[in-house]
Enzyme design. Structure first.
Site, PDB file in Angstrom:
ATOM      1  N   HIS A 220      -5.509  -3.363  -2.017  1.00  0.00           N
ATOM      2  CA  HIS A 220      -5.216  -2.398  -3.088  1.00  0.00           C
ATOM      3  C   HIS A 220      -5.163  -3.049  -4.468  1.00  0.00           C
ATOM      4  CE1 HIS A 220      -4.537   1.178  -0.624  1.00  0.00           C
ATOM      5  NE2 HIS A 220      -4.097   0.319   0.290  1.00  0.00           N
TER       6      HIS A 220
ATOM      7  N   SER B 208       0.799  -1.230   0.000  1.00  0.00           N
ATOM      8  CA  SER B 208       0.000   0.000   0.000  1.00  0.00           C
ATOM      9  C   SER B 208       0.828   1.275   0.000  1.00  0.00           C
ATOM     10  CB  SER B 208      -0.949  -0.007   1.189  1.00  0.00           C
ATOM     11  OG  SER B 208      -0.247  -0.153   2.400  1.00  0.00           O
TER      12      SER B 208
ATOM     13  N   LYS C 248     -12.227   0.698  -0.502  1.00  0.00           N
ATOM     14  CA  LYS C 248     -11.314   1.415  -1.405  1.00  0.00           C
ATOM     15  C   LYS C 248     -11.950   1.464  -2.798  1.00  0.00           C
ATOM     16  CE  LYS C 248      -7.451  -0.110   1.469  1.00  0.00           C
ATOM     17  NZ  LYS C 248      -7.433   1.004   2.388  1.00  0.00           N
TER      18      LYS C 248
END
Ligand code: PMP
Length: 392
Positions: free
Chosen positions: A209, A181, A240
């Site tokens: 991610h 990340s 996210k």
């Protein structure tokens, strides 16, 4: 009288180091351009990769879920049971991830903390990449298994640990982030899986991610490397790229059932609210319909990274839309972020303990929602401040 005076002293220490921060206040939704404390700025600080956090279809689905199910799940699922909408979410996520089953948690953090602890026990060994996310580190700490660390993405070091220790343990679990990340590099997953198969170990990938970013329609790192069926636990966040809140583990049916009985955040914390669940289901449907959003994300990310690189910024070894601009000194990183904000660009400084001491940076998160014009304006601000501060 409060007994917390000792914390005041610690906070003074943060101020002395130049790393004390006041949280900015965002007025309105999370978008490519936002109003922060009254100032309009280009937003390079969110993980809203696909621009879903304020997407009309997700908002509509959230409202419809509230109308039908209300605002709260009512109790932990082992007491009240699941709503049918929670079941639908786990089914559609399993289909999307091409895995047997999915267990949804209240956050990605909870998912790591709860899953690692539940699937390991005394007599087992966990082998973890040194740069794994804090929630993995905490999950490992909660486990009764023994722990070993391998050097970041260093396959020789991973094999050294497996060779030295494998035979002394029952189960072995190798854990890695899918996409790291803070640097944006991708795990060497094919090699990790091969080593795991050679030494009879399980694999666990935190794809917070990678989900919604890598692979076909954002199916993640496992899909990117075509490793379906060869990774035992794949974690994703719903906060996210998906734009809402929550985390999940895609795994076998038996592991999902076990987590239903022994995952502590499942046993002791209430499930996601219906609005979130409705919105997430809609997000997954969009991803299954079109690659428009993931394509735009990658196009924007490449455009921005190339321009920063040409200006002479150090964007490290990122292979994904995560674009670190590495400065080194912590206070200078904070100063760089502050000056960029004055120029209308919001990009957070990331300093110790989130990254190792001396590797301070600002981390740019380009999204599908940015226009090229916004990215150009951001690049111009980077150039101006970078030159002023002698960074380029
Ligand atoms: N894993 C990784 C690699 C992350 O970057 C994050 C978020 N910072 C998490 C887990 C936690 O996810 P969430 O914000 O959904 O709790």
């Amino acid at each position: 009288m409060s007994n917390t005076g000792f914390l005041e002293k610690k906070i003074e220490g943060l101020k002395d180091e130049g790393v004390y921060r006041k949280l900015p206040i965002l007025e309105g939704a999370n978008e490519a351009e936002v109003v922060l404390n009254g100032q309009k700025v280009i937003n390079l600080s969110s993980n809203n990769y696909l621009g879903f956090a304020n997407h009309p279809r997700l908002k509509k689905a959230a409202i419809e879920a509230v109308e039908k199910y209300g605002v709260g799940a009512g109790a932990v699922r082992t007491i009240i049971g699941n709503m049918d909408i929670h079941e639908e979410l786990e089914e559609i996520l399993a289909e999307f991830k091409k895995e047997e089953a999915v267990m949804v948690f209240q956050s990605g953090f909870n998912c790591n903390a709860g899953t690692i602890q539940a699937v390991t026990e005394k007599g087992d060994l966990i082998i973890s990449d040194e740069l794994n996310h804090a929630s993995i580190i905490d999950g490992v700490k909660l486990s009764k298994a023994d722990k070993a660390i391998f050097k970041h993405s260093d396959m020789e070091d991973l094999e050294r640990v497996l060779k030295e220790k494998r035979e002394n343990y029952n189960n072995v679990l190798i854990i890695t982030d899918g996409v790291f990340s803070m640097d944006g590099d991708i795990a060497k997953l094919p090699e990790i899986v091969e080593l795991a198969e050679k030494y009879n170990a399980m694999t666990y990938v935190d794809d917070a991610h990678g989900s919604g970013v890598l692979g076909k329609s954002g199916r993640g790192t496992v899909d990117h490397f075509n490793l379906h069926g060869r990774v035992d636990f794949t974690i994703g966040t719903l906060s996210k790229a998906i734009g809402v809140i929550g985390g999940y583990v895609a795994t076998s049916k038996s592991a999902q059932e076990w987590l239903n009985h022994r995952g502590r955040p499942i046993l002791f914390s209430t499930s996601l609210p219906p609005a979130a669940v409705g919105a997430i289901i809609e997000a997954v449907k969009i991803l299954m319909e079109t690659e428009e959003y993931t394509d735009k994300l990658w196009d924007n990310a490449k455009y921005f990274k190339e321009k920063l690189g040409k200006l002479g910024f150090n964007t490290g070894k990122s292979e994904t839309p995560i674009t670190p601009v590495i400065i080194g000194n912590e206070a200078e990183s904070m100063e760089f972020s502050k000056k960029l904000k004055e120029e209308g660009v919001f990009v957070s400084a990331i300093v110790f303990p989130t990254v190792p001491k001396g590797t301070g940076r600002v981390r740019c998160m380009v999204t599908a929602g940015h226009t090229k014009e916004q990215l150009d304006r951001a690049v111009n601000a980077f150039e101006k401040v970078g030159k002023e501060m002698g960074i380029i």
